[in-house]
Write an enzyme that holds these catalytic residues in place. Sequence first.
Site, PDB file in Angstrom:
ATOM      1  N   LYS A  53     -88.097  29.895 -46.980  1.00 31.57           N
ATOM      2  CA  LYS A  53     -88.857  30.038 -48.182  1.00 31.57           C
ATOM      3  C   LYS A  53     -87.922  29.450 -48.844  1.00 31.57           C
ATOM      4  O   LYS A  53     -88.510  28.353 -50.388  1.00 31.57           O
ATOM      5  CB  LYS A  53     -88.868  31.353 -48.867  1.00 31.57           C
ATOM      6  CG  LYS A  53     -89.222  32.680 -48.529  1.00 31.57           C
ATOM      7  CD  LYS A  53     -89.657  33.383 -48.716  1.00 31.57           C
ATOM      8  CE  LYS A  53     -90.768  34.505 -48.443  1.00 31.57           C
ATOM      9  NZ  LYS A  53     -90.904  35.958 -48.128  1.00 31.57           N
ATOM     10  N   GLN A  97     -87.384  40.298 -51.433  1.00 33.66           N
ATOM     11  CA  GLN A  97     -87.718  40.688 -49.834  1.00 33.66           C
ATOM     12  C   GLN A  97     -87.707  41.947 -49.677  1.00 33.66           C
ATOM     13  O   GLN A  97     -86.948  42.182 -49.920  1.00 33.66           O
ATOM     14  CB  GLN A  97     -87.270  39.433 -49.476  1.00 33.66           C
ATOM     15  CG  GLN A  97     -86.916  39.921 -47.760  1.00 33.66           C
ATOM     16  CD  GLN A  97     -88.297  38.706 -47.595  1.00 33.66           C
ATOM     17  OE1 GLN A  97     -88.634  37.643 -48.061  1.00 33.66           O
ATOM     18  NE2 GLN A  97     -88.849  39.581 -46.951  1.00 33.66           N
ATOM     19  N   ASP A 120     -95.898  36.847 -54.777  1.00 36.24           N
ATOM     20  CA  ASP A 120     -96.447  37.533 -53.659  1.00 36.24           C
ATOM     21  C   ASP A 120     -97.587  38.587 -54.141  1.00 36.24           C
ATOM     22  O   ASP A 120     -98.813  38.767 -52.736  1.00 36.24           O
ATOM     23  CB  ASP A 120     -95.809  39.210 -53.718  1.00 36.24           C
ATOM     24  CG  ASP A 120     -94.829  38.260 -51.613  1.00 36.24           C
ATOM     25  OD1 ASP A 120     -94.516  37.333 -51.398  1.00 36.24           O
ATOM     26  OD2 ASP A 120     -93.321  38.822 -51.592  1.00 36.24           O
TER      27      ASP A 120
END
Length: 287
Positions: A53, A97, A120
């Site tokens: 990322k 995460q 997300d």
Amino acid sequence: MGQIIDGKAISASVRAQLKRETELLIGQTGYTPALAVILVGDDPASAVYVRNKQRACAEIGFRALEYRLPASTSQKELDDLIDALNADDTVDGILVQLPLPHGLDEQSVLLRIRPDKDVDCFHPYNVGRVMTGKSRLAPCTPMGVMELIHSTGVDVAGKECVVIGRSNIVGKPLSMLLLRENGTVTVCHSKTRDLGAVCRRADILVAAVGRAGLITGDMIKPGAVVIDVGINRTPDGKLTGDVDFATAEPVASYITPVPGGVGPMTIAMLMQNTLVAAKEHLAEKGK
Ligand code: NDP
């Protein structure tokens, strides 16, 4: 013979387009979009995802902020960091995460991230917006699947779409995105009776289960578009999907490989969400 949908190439072209848009944005406003990624603990797979990322951010021209916290981090410490990033108006996206180490509450973390920074798209507010069809942010993997379907030129409207899997991160939001584009959507799961019969109705078939080779060629309608989200490890350590590629490929019109299909799209869509969030933040500031 099914045409292979090259997720690697499509992801690269999405990222190249985002890079151009970002250069333009920085040129016009002087503002650089920023994504903050929080990694708690030392799960090696999570560390790889975070590194990828960060790399994608650098490639596109975003500011990448990385917070690596020890597994011993308390809920309060994590909450405080999220609050600080929520309040920082130079941060456009916040990503924690998952999975989190034992003792930390994922649900409360997802609720804490400000919805406009939730790249997300896991916050219930954003989940609801995806359902009502209002959101420009959508969860990354389902959005990646939609990009791959669009790449075939097949119009979703009016098609029989079958999604196998009903998770909150893939199956359910994907079914909403297909519905938004006027697909006739059926969602299958472990209790579905005669999965093969349902799959054979599909003009667009998406497998998101996590079972190697669950979908075989005889379950596919000739000419269907087949998208394989599954990531499974074979006993010899190779990656394989939920679709038995050897028997499915001759029947499908278009089909994604694993690896190199849906996988590369997820990060590209995360980057897209970050740019969308940055543009919305700039618009709020009147820029
Ligand atoms: P989950 O385990 O959360 O969900 C799996 C779904 O499959 C469930 O809805 C389950 O049904 C259903 N299912 C299980 N067995 C069967 C069966 N025999 N027939 C029909 N349905 C079945 O998985 P995720 O959605 O998180 O992930 C799915 C797959 O996609 C995994 O392989 C994962 O690694 C991969 N993935 C890939 C990503 C990428 O970037 N390419 C990103 C995210 C996931 P029930 O609800 O009844 O239990």
